[in-house]
Design an enzyme around this catalytic site. Sequence first.
Site: not given
Length: 282
Positions: A153-155, A157-158
């Site tokens: 999820a973090y990756a 968004t980035k």
Amino acid sequence: MKTVLVTGASTGIGAAAARHLAKQGWCVYAGVRKQSDADALHASTPGDLHPIILDVTKPDQIDSAVATISEGLKGARLSGLVNNAGIANMGPLALQPMDTFEAHFQVNVIGLMRVSQAFIPLLGADEARTGDPGRIVNITSVGGRLSAPFLGAYAATKHAVEGLTDALRRELVIYGIDAIAIGPGSVKTPIWDKAEEANSDGPYASSDWAKSLETFEQVMLKGGRTGLPPEKVAEVIETALDDPTPKARYAPVPDKLTNWYIPTHLPKRMLDKIFWKRFGLK
């Protein structure tokens, strides 16, 4: 005087950037979510620093920040916007609750775009304002180019922020506004401690990924405790804001050869095998 807004300035990179820029003579508006964070930041920072309550997911607080900063500018343009606010929660994508997955996008992507759109007039789109156009600096991550397991999820968004930054730079040229990405590697910030706290009750303890996730957590926590000092990233942020000919993207990454150059040039299937072996994924 050069004026900048830094979001997510309660701790970590955001707090370091706010303090560093204030010490370098900038007028800094530092977005924090709690009054206690505002008080602590103000008390510990010499220079022209103004903490403001700003949750990037709340349009009313964004509007209030625009009004406050616009009044402070007195008709001048905003020199910089540093979009740093972000969250990260570990977990296998197959099991991560959708509300947790969506929260990453609400903060890291949609919140970033809400703030950017709101401040583009102050940065240069409003022709009635005086001074040079400003710059947008988006804090992404190594995860904006490399997707690790358990940070999907973090990756995601980035990766999105990397694309948004390039598109903004190519569109906002008509106003003279630049957009720059900074993708740090491991940094000594509380973000992974927060992620560990979120997983402390073991939401994936009985899952097929439990052992691998535990190993991964320890690697990320170690990186968060032994990585670059956030002050080093703050210096890169100042360069991105102030250099006459800035790069489109900066990558302050410790052990850059092994943590950046090699993995970004390896074939994906080879990188898969490295991740599988390192975290016991079979």
